[in-house]
Scaffold this active site. Structure first.
Site, PDB file in Angstrom:
ATOM      1  N   ASP A 197     -12.261  18.102   5.996  1.00  0.00           N
ATOM      2  CA  ASP A 197     -10.952  18.331   6.612  1.00  0.00           C
ATOM      3  C   ASP A 197     -10.727  19.753   7.075  1.00  0.00           C
ATOM      4  O   ASP A 197     -11.382  20.694   6.618  1.00  0.00           O
ATOM      5  CB  ASP A 197      -9.855  18.018   5.593  1.00  0.00           C
ATOM      6  CG  ASP A 197      -9.821  19.078   4.474  1.00  0.00           C
ATOM      7  OD1 ASP A 197     -10.864  19.296   3.838  1.00  0.00           O
ATOM      8  OD2 ASP A 197      -8.758  19.700   4.280  1.00  0.00           O
ATOM      9  N   ASP A 221     -21.506  25.022   0.516  1.00  0.00           N
ATOM     10  CA  ASP A 221     -21.232  26.167   1.390  1.00  0.00           C
ATOM     11  C   ASP A 221     -21.614  27.426   0.609  1.00  0.00           C
ATOM     12  O   ASP A 221     -22.770  27.830   0.618  1.00  0.00           O
ATOM     13  CB  ASP A 221     -19.736  26.071   1.759  1.00  0.00           C
ATOM     14  CG  ASP A 221     -19.258  27.125   2.723  1.00  0.00           C
ATOM     15  OD1 ASP A 221     -20.023  27.539   3.597  1.00  0.00           O
ATOM     16  OD2 ASP A 221     -18.083  27.525   2.614  1.00  0.00           O
ATOM     17  N   PHE A 239     -17.625  26.139  10.834  1.00  0.00           N
ATOM     18  CA  PHE A 239     -16.648  25.264  10.200  1.00  0.00           C
ATOM     19  C   PHE A 239     -16.692  23.882  10.848  1.00  0.00           C
ATOM     20  O   PHE A 239     -16.680  23.756  12.069  1.00  0.00           O
ATOM     21  CB  PHE A 239     -15.244  25.870  10.310  1.00  0.00           C
ATOM     22  CG  PHE A 239     -14.226  25.087   9.549  1.00  0.00           C
ATOM     23  CD1 PHE A 239     -14.276  25.014   8.168  1.00  0.00           C
ATOM     24  CD2 PHE A 239     -13.228  24.381  10.211  1.00  0.00           C
ATOM     25  CE1 PHE A 239     -13.349  24.265   7.449  1.00  0.00           C
ATOM     26  CE2 PHE A 239     -12.290  23.641   9.505  1.00  0.00           C
ATOM     27  CZ  PHE A 239     -12.356  23.578   8.124  1.00  0.00           C
ATOM     28  N   ARG A 264     -10.225  14.087   8.408  1.00  0.00           N
ATOM     29  CA  ARG A 264     -11.127  13.371   7.492  1.00  0.00           C
ATOM     30  C   ARG A 264     -11.529  12.001   8.030  1.00  0.00           C
ATOM     31  O   ARG A 264     -12.570  11.458   7.676  1.00  0.00           O
ATOM     32  CB  ARG A 264     -10.449  13.151   6.133  1.00  0.00           C
ATOM     33  CG  ARG A 264     -10.149  14.426   5.362  1.00  0.00           C
ATOM     34  CD  ARG A 264      -9.814  14.088   3.919  1.00  0.00           C
ATOM     35  NE  ARG A 264      -9.165  15.170   3.194  1.00  0.00           N
ATOM     36  CZ  ARG A 264      -9.801  16.160   2.588  1.00  0.00           C
ATOM     37  NH1 ARG A 264     -11.124  16.226   2.631  1.00  0.00           N
ATOM     38  NH2 ARG A 264      -9.138  17.089   1.944  1.00  0.00           N
TER      39      ARG A 264
HETATM   40  P1  IMP Z   1     -18.358  25.897  -1.757  1.00  0.00           P
HETATM   41  O1  IMP Z   1     -17.694  25.884  -3.092  1.00  0.00           O
HETATM   42  O2  IMP Z   1     -18.134  27.180  -1.021  1.00  0.00           O
HETATM   43  O3  IMP Z   1     -19.831  25.522  -1.795  1.00  0.00           O
HETATM   44  O4  IMP Z   1     -17.610  24.872  -0.833  1.00  0.00           O
HETATM   45  C1  IMP Z   1     -17.681  23.566  -1.063  1.00  0.00           C
HETATM   46  C2  IMP Z   1     -16.436  22.831  -0.633  1.00  0.00           C
HETATM   47  O5  IMP Z   1     -15.706  23.474   0.418  1.00  0.00           O
HETATM   48  C3  IMP Z   1     -16.892  21.518  -0.077  1.00  0.00           C
HETATM   49  O6  IMP Z   1     -16.842  20.548  -1.084  1.00  0.00           O
HETATM   50  C4  IMP Z   1     -15.929  21.235   1.037  1.00  0.00           C
HETATM   51  O7  IMP Z   1     -14.878  20.430   0.545  1.00  0.00           O
HETATM   52  C5  IMP Z   1     -15.396  22.579   1.459  1.00  0.00           C
HETATM   53  N1  IMP Z   1     -16.067  23.008   2.707  1.00  0.00           N
HETATM   54  C6  IMP Z   1     -17.116  23.842   2.836  1.00  0.00           C
HETATM   55  N2  IMP Z   1     -17.453  24.025   4.119  1.00  0.00           N
HETATM   56  C7  IMP Z   1     -16.582  23.267   4.835  1.00  0.00           C
HETATM   57  C8  IMP Z   1     -16.422  23.029   6.257  1.00  0.00           C
HETATM   58  O8  IMP Z   1     -17.132  23.543   7.134  1.00  0.00           O
HETATM   59  N3  IMP Z   1     -15.421  22.168   6.589  1.00  0.00           N
HETATM   60  C9  IMP Z   1     -14.587  21.585   5.686  1.00  0.00           C
HETATM   61  N4  IMP Z   1     -14.710  21.783   4.358  1.00  0.00           N
HETATM   62  C10 IMP Z   1     -15.699  22.628   3.937  1.00  0.00           C
END
Ligand code: IMP
Ligand code: MG
Length: 180
Positions: free
Chosen positions: A163, A107, A156, A169
């Protein structure tokens, strides 16, 4: 199910399981070619990646591969907090190994950047990153992603390991939030 309600949010079917599976199959085939004879150590980032990691790892036909798990958390509800909590660390010897990090979704990239920094300090031979999903419009960090399943919009999502506050999940397919 075309639509589900989890806690206060409604979600609609977004990526059916068949599509996920075919992307994972393609990724596994690529890895089977590229990681042959490299004694790869796969690292699954818990919790979200457990389903993806299981689906992928059973299709890795390299008998010299291992898998282990780390537990990181950055999300609260439907938003990233911007900092990453480490809940279970890496116990394996990383030095000299080919490491493949398995992430459910990239993300902002903060989680991947955090784990990459940790791994670099452990002197691996090389580190590859594999993610089932990528939200290109949310990415804030420059990280090299070696294996990407699908690119998705910045909405999202839940299901297939992902989750909303711990729920959703177990959904087989991936669902995306209906605008709130
Ligand atoms: P980042 O550190 O912002 O890249 O986010 C990564 C983590 O956030 C992922 O491993 C997911 O567990 C969680 N995440 C990111 N986007 C989503 C989403 O749309 N739904 C649920 N979990 C998310
Ligand atoms: Mg995750």
């Amino acid at each position: 199910m075309k639509q589900v309600k989890i806690l206060d949010k409604e979600f609609k079917l977004f990526i059916p399981y068949e599509k996920i599976r075919s992307e994972v199959e393609k990724m596994a085939e690529k890895m089977n070619n590229e990681l042959a004879n490299k004694n790869p150590l796969f690292i699954c980032i818990l919790n979200g990646s457990f389903m993806f990691a299981a689906e992928l790892f059973k299709r890795i036909d390299l008998l010299d591969s291992e898998i282990t798990f780390v537990k990181l958390a950055s999300y609260e509800g439907d938003k990233t907090t911007g900092n990453v909590k480490q809940l279970i660390g890496i116990n394996e010897k990383i030095e000299g190994r080919t490491v493949v990090v398995l992430e459910d979704i990239v993300d902002t990239g903060i989680t991947i950047e955090n784990i990459l920094k940790q791994l670099e300090g452990m002197n691996p031979k090389e580190v590859k990153i594999a993610t089932l999903l990528l939200k290109p419009d949310a990415l804030q960090k420059q990280v090299q992603l070696d294996y990407i399943g699908l690119e998705i919009p910045n909405d999202f999502i839940v299901g297939y390991g992902l989750d909303y506050d711990g729920y959703g999940r177990n959904l087989i397919d991936i669902y995306s939030v209906i605008n709130d």
